[in-house]
Write a protein that holds these residues in place. Structure first.
Motif, PDB file in Angstrom:
ATOM      1  N   ILE A   1       0.856  -1.190   0.000  1.00  0.00           N
ATOM      2  CA  ILE A   1       0.000   0.000   0.000  1.00  0.00           C
ATOM      3  C   ILE A   1       0.892   1.240   0.000  1.00  0.00           C
ATOM      4  CG2 ILE A   1      -1.782   1.277   1.242  1.00  0.00           C
ATOM      5  CD1 ILE A   1      -2.669  -1.362   2.477  1.00  0.00           C
ATOM      6  N   PRO A   2       0.739   2.119  -0.988  1.00  0.00           N
ATOM      7  CA  PRO A   2       1.625   3.288  -1.072  1.00  0.00           C
ATOM      8  C   PRO A   2       1.300   4.325  -0.002  1.00  0.00           C
ATOM      9  CG  PRO A   2      -0.082   3.438  -2.736  1.00  0.00           C
ATOM     10  CD  PRO A   2      -0.246   2.085  -2.088  1.00  0.00           C
ATOM     11  N   GLU A   3       2.292   5.099   0.325  1.00  0.00           N
ATOM     12  CA  GLU A   3       2.071   6.202   1.260  1.00  0.00           C
ATOM     13  C   GLU A   3       1.281   7.317   0.594  1.00  0.00           C
ATOM     14  OE1 GLU A   3       5.726   7.556   2.869  1.00  0.00           O
ATOM     15  OE2 GLU A   3       6.233   5.633   3.819  1.00  0.00           O
ATOM     16  N   LYS A   4       1.446   7.426  -0.719  1.00  0.00           N
ATOM     17  CA  LYS A   4       0.765   8.482  -1.463  1.00  0.00           C
ATOM     18  C   LYS A   4       0.206   7.913  -2.756  1.00  0.00           C
ATOM     19  CE  LYS A   4       1.560  12.984  -3.564  1.00  0.00           C
ATOM     20  NZ  LYS A   4       2.158  13.306  -4.804  1.00  0.00           N
ATOM     21  N   TRP A   5      -1.039   8.282  -3.046  1.00  0.00           N
ATOM     22  CA  TRP A   5      -1.682   7.864  -4.290  1.00  0.00           C
ATOM     23  C   TRP A   5      -1.553   8.981  -5.322  1.00  0.00           C
ATOM     24  CZ3 TRP A   5      -3.751   2.953  -4.521  1.00  0.00           C
ATOM     25  CH2 TRP A   5      -3.967   2.301  -3.305  1.00  0.00           C
ATOM     26  N   ASP A   6      -1.260   8.617  -6.553  1.00  0.00           N
ATOM     27  CA  ASP A   6      -1.095   9.614  -7.617  1.00  0.00           C
ATOM     28  C   ASP A   6      -2.430  10.028  -8.231  1.00  0.00           C
ATOM     29  OD1 ASP A   6       1.938   9.646  -7.881  1.00  0.00           O
ATOM     30  OD2 ASP A   6       1.489   7.507  -8.095  1.00  0.00           O
ATOM     31  N   GLU A   7      -3.372   9.080  -8.314  1.00  0.00           N
ATOM     32  CA  GLU A   7      -4.696   9.342  -8.872  1.00  0.00           C
ATOM     33  C   GLU A   7      -5.717   8.589  -8.028  1.00  0.00           C
ATOM     34  OE1 GLU A   7      -5.331  11.246 -11.450  1.00  0.00           O
ATOM     35  OE2 GLU A   7      -3.420  11.424 -12.544  1.00  0.00           O
ATOM     36  N   GLU A   8      -6.974   9.006  -8.122  1.00  0.00           N
ATOM     37  CA  GLU A   8      -8.010   8.260  -7.416  1.00  0.00           C
ATOM     38  C   GLU A   8      -9.366   8.458  -8.075  1.00  0.00           C
ATOM     39  OE1 GLU A   8      -9.931  10.598  -3.778  1.00  0.00           O
ATOM     40  OE2 GLU A   8      -7.799  10.163  -3.407  1.00  0.00           O
ATOM     41  N   ALA A   9     -10.220   7.465  -7.866  1.00  0.00           N
ATOM     42  CA  ALA A   9     -11.598   7.507  -8.345  1.00  0.00           C
ATOM     43  C   ALA A   9     -12.380   6.489  -7.547  1.00  0.00           C
ATOM     44  CB  ALA A   9     -11.672   7.188  -9.834  1.00  0.00           C
ATOM     45  N   ASP A  10     -13.687   6.612  -7.583  1.00  0.00           N
ATOM     46  CA  ASP A  10     -14.504   5.591  -6.915  1.00  0.00           C
ATOM     47  C   ASP A  10     -14.279   4.227  -7.562  1.00  0.00           C
ATOM     48  OD1 ASP A  10     -15.680   7.431  -5.178  1.00  0.00           O
ATOM     49  OD2 ASP A  10     -17.317   7.866  -6.574  1.00  0.00           O
ATOM     50  N   VAL A  11     -14.378   4.200  -8.891  1.00  0.00           N
ATOM     51  CA  VAL A  11     -14.213   2.954  -9.645  1.00  0.00           C
ATOM     52  C   VAL A  11     -13.081   3.121 -10.648  1.00  0.00           C
ATOM     53  CG1 VAL A  11     -15.303   1.339 -11.253  1.00  0.00           C
ATOM     54  CG2 VAL A  11     -16.651   2.347  -9.387  1.00  0.00           C
ATOM     55  N   VAL A  12     -12.150   2.185 -10.616  1.00  0.00           N
ATOM     56  CA  VAL A  12     -11.036   2.183 -11.562  1.00  0.00           C
ATOM     57  C   VAL A  12     -11.223   0.994 -12.501  1.00  0.00           C
ATOM     58  CG1 VAL A  12      -8.541   1.956 -11.861  1.00  0.00           C
ATOM     59  CG2 VAL A  12      -9.460   3.316  -9.961  1.00  0.00           C
ATOM     60  N   VAL A  13     -11.251   1.288 -13.787  1.00  0.00           N
ATOM     61  CA  VAL A  13     -11.413   0.249 -14.813  1.00  0.00           C
ATOM     62  C   VAL A  13     -10.088   0.083 -15.534  1.00  0.00           C
ATOM     63  CG1 VAL A  13     -12.660  -0.460 -16.884  1.00  0.00           C
ATOM     64  CG2 VAL A  13     -13.832   0.872 -15.104  1.00  0.00           C
TER      65      VAL A  13
ATOM     66  N   LYS B   1       6.759   5.336 -16.038  1.00  0.00           N
ATOM     67  CA  LYS B   1       6.650   5.896 -14.689  1.00  0.00           C
ATOM     68  C   LYS B   1       5.649   5.087 -13.872  1.00  0.00           C
ATOM     69  CE  LYS B   1       5.052  10.015 -12.223  1.00  0.00           C
ATOM     70  NZ  LYS B   1       4.395  11.346 -12.373  1.00  0.00           N
ATOM     71  N   LYS B   2       6.043   4.689 -12.668  1.00  0.00           N
ATOM     72  CA  LYS B   2       5.155   3.949 -11.787  1.00  0.00           C
ATOM     73  C   LYS B   2       4.172   4.906 -11.123  1.00  0.00           C
ATOM     74  CE  LYS B   2       6.933   0.843  -9.045  1.00  0.00           C
ATOM     75  NZ  LYS B   2       7.620   0.199  -7.878  1.00  0.00           N
ATOM     76  N   ILE B   3       2.886   4.595 -11.235  1.00  0.00           N
ATOM     77  CA  ILE B   3       1.877   5.416 -10.567  1.00  0.00           C
ATOM     78  C   ILE B   3       0.943   4.509  -9.767  1.00  0.00           C
ATOM     79  CG2 ILE B   3       1.941   7.204 -12.337  1.00  0.00           C
ATOM     80  CD1 ILE B   3      -0.792   6.154 -13.317  1.00  0.00           C
ATOM     81  N   PHE B   4       0.338   5.084  -8.742  1.00  0.00           N
ATOM     82  CA  PHE B   4      -0.604   4.359  -7.901  1.00  0.00           C
ATOM     83  C   PHE B   4      -1.979   5.015  -8.011  1.00  0.00           C
ATOM     84  CE2 PHE B   4       3.585   3.839  -5.916  1.00  0.00           C
ATOM     85  CZ  PHE B   4       3.665   2.448  -5.861  1.00  0.00           C
ATOM     86  N   VAL B   5      -2.973   4.204  -8.344  1.00  0.00           N
ATOM     87  CA  VAL B   5      -4.323   4.712  -8.560  1.00  0.00           C
ATOM     88  C   VAL B   5      -5.265   4.106  -7.529  1.00  0.00           C
ATOM     89  CG1 VAL B   5      -6.193   5.018 -10.204  1.00  0.00           C
ATOM     90  CG2 VAL B   5      -3.827   4.868 -11.027  1.00  0.00           C
ATOM     91  N   LYS B   6      -5.807   4.956  -6.669  1.00  0.00           N
ATOM     92  CA  LYS B   6      -6.713   4.499  -5.623  1.00  0.00           C
ATOM     93  C   LYS B   6      -8.105   4.233  -6.201  1.00  0.00           C
ATOM     94  CE  LYS B   6      -6.840   6.695  -1.623  1.00  0.00           C
ATOM     95  NZ  LYS B   6      -7.178   7.759  -0.620  1.00  0.00           N
ATOM     96  N   ALA B   7      -8.684   3.106  -5.835  1.00  0.00           N
ATOM     97  CA  ALA B   7     -10.058   2.766  -6.209  1.00  0.00           C
ATOM     98  C   ALA B   7     -10.875   2.704  -4.925  1.00  0.00           C
ATOM     99  CB  ALA B   7     -10.104   1.435  -6.945  1.00  0.00           C
TER     100      ALA B   7
END
Length: 520
Positions: free
Chosen positions: A45-57, A234-240
């Motif tokens: 689990i990342p300390e910081k998320w780069d993007e987020e949305a309710d639903v990630v497809v 680039k590695k990114i983390f997307v919160k769902a």
């Protein structure tokens, strides 16, 4: 010793084991592979998320776009990750534009009587017990609704284009064969993809292109929290916050998986979307998801190997036009009008795993789309320049170009043409496309087993939720289309199957993911 992932057992025995054991046999064979790492506790689990949305497809094909639209309609914020630069390169976008559906308004306008119950009878008959009966039932019930939904969004399905797109006639003793193949006015899937993409944009769905899903991020309860992705290196983390929908297609372009699960395809290839690496399947397995039916292709058919990346579907016999198939001995060995699922098997059995398709100028004059999908150029000009198609003024010269005995090929063509003129194939009983190959110049193309994608993958329930090895739901994880398995069985139901299923269950996934309570 494990040979091609079957442990040395015969294909028939392997299929039986796969059917009985679900994903257990398959997982056991490759559990130690680096491709499918074991999950231990949380998955970073990342300390910081780069993007987020309710639903990630993950995936912007027909299923992913349908999920995004439904989730947005349910009030969720939605983000779609797509490895390619556009949704117009997906399997849905480049397909022939057919969608299977039962009991539709289009059928009624054409005077066709149909029902979901009769469609399910057909699906059960061709499935042979290898399909999931619950998925089959829901799909059959909602297939007509899927066609109507697409039409309401703006996809044009002319009534006159309705046709029997599968093997229904061979199952007339089970259920009356009726036309369920709804094909777009463009005879292409591009209008479907365009309409879905524009609709999603209007609903404020956010898209991240050139972004490949790499890993599902979970907590200690194996609850899916988001996605780790690669965005142009680039590695990114997307919160769902509510859920993740996997819609990354199958693995028809992943040589390691093909070698393990579908070795008959090794001499052939894919004519589907350029990125079918099984990403969603691998991501799901890494957190304990169950896989099923990995040996089943989406549509076992035939193709012309052009480049290492593309094997366009050979459609001359599929459209019922005259041609013959000869092996390296210059002779026919089976009827060319077999259902293409059976042609796949017959060709795989020939020396070298290929045959030569032979046709004449009359067929070429019908246009490149009658020869291959994606369509060849008019006159096969580009394909001849590349060496993918051979052309000659005589059969004997054509034989020399394809390294076949000229006497044998000439005799084969002459005998076949005699049968065609008489209206009866004395050797193999060919009926459809029994026309002469007689007008010069003549053409030949190497033809191999091919598919648009695979049809085995993550096991899901009727809500689109992904299940683990104990058939328990993995929280907040959904999947649709060729990322999943169990939606088709032993024999391919017909053209329009995959789009129908992926859009149907994409909609189900989107609605249900949006209904989840947010974890953050």
């Amino acid at each position: 010793m494990v040979e091609n992932g079957t442990g040395g057992v015969s294909r028939r025995e392997f299929i039986k084991l796969a059917g009985v054991g679900g994903g257990g046999l398959i997982v056991g064979a490759i559990a130690g592979s680096q491709m499918f790492p074991k999950k231990e506790g949380t998955t970073g689990i990342p300390e910081k998320w780069d993007e987020e949305a309710d639903v990630v497809v993950v995936g912007a094909g027909g299923g992913g776009l349908a999920a995004a639209i439904e989730a947005a309609d349910a009030g969720a914020s939605v983000m779609v990750l797509e490895v390619m630069e556009s949704p117009l390169f997906s399997n849905t976008a480049i397909c022939g534009g057919v969608v299977m559906g039962a009991n539709t308004s289009f059928q009624k306008k054409a005077g066709i009587k149909d029902s979901a119950e009769e469609f399910e009878k057909y699906l059960a008959a061709v499935g042979g017990g290898f399909e999931d009966p619950d998925l089959r039932r829901v799909w059959a019930q909602k297939s007509g609704e899927t066609v109507e939904w697409l039409a309401a969004l703006g996809v044009n399905f002319p009534v006159e284009n309705l046709y029997i797109s599968g093997n229904e006639r061979d199952y007339a003793d089970v259920t009356p064969p009726v036309a369920r193949g709804h094909i777009t006015d463009a005879h292409s899937g591009r209008p479907i993809a365009e309409v879905l993409y524009k609709t999603a944009q209007k609903k404020n769905v956010k898209f991240l292109f050139k972004t490949r899903g790499k890993r599902l991020i979970t907590n200690s309860e194996n609850e899916v929290l988001g996605v780790e992705a690669d965005q142009e290196g680039k590695k990114i983390f997307v919160k769902a916050k509510k859920g993740v929908v996997l819609a990354t297609a199958g693995f028809s372009r992943n040589k390691e998986l093909i070698k393990n699960f579908m070795p008959k395809l090794l001499t052939g290839g894919s004519f589907g979307s350029m990125h079918q690496q099984g990403d969603g399947i691998v991501m799901g397995m890494a957190i304990g998801a169950k896989i099923v039916n990995m040996w089943i292709p989406q549509a076992a058919t035939i193709g012309v190997p052009t480049t290492p990346e593309m094997t366009p579907c050979m459609v001359i016999p599929i459209w019922g036009k005259p041609c013959i198939f000869v092996s390296t001995d210059g002779k026919r060995h089976f009827s060319e009008d077999l259902y293409y699922e059976f042609l796949y098997e017959k060709i795989a059995e020939q020396p070298g795993g290929f045959v030569w398709a032979i046709w004449d100028q009359d067929v070429t004059d019908l246009g490149g789309e009658v020869i291959a999908v994606p369509a060849f150029s008019d006159g096969c000009v580009k394909e001849i320049e590349k060496g993918w198609v051979k052309k000659a003024d005589t059969i004997r010269e054509l034989a020399r170009q394809i390294n076949v005995d000229p006497n044998a090929l000439e005799q084969t063509v002459n005998t076949y043409n005699k049968y065609a003129r008489e209206g009866k194939d004395q050797e193999f009983g060919k009926k459809v496309g029994l026309g002469p190959v007689q007008r010069a110049p003549f053409y030949a193309a190497k033809t191999v087993p091919a598919t648009c994608d695979t049809a085995g993958g993550l096991k899901i329930n009727t809500e689109g939720k992904v299940l683990n090895m104990d058939d328990k739901v993995i929280p907040r994880l959904y999947a649709t289309g060729s990322t999943t398995g169990g939606w088709r069985g032993k024999i391919y139901p017909g053209s329009g199957t995959a789009v129908s299923f992926t859009v149907t269950f994409g909609r189900i996934c989107g609605k249900n993911a949006a209904a989840e309570k947010p974890w953050a």
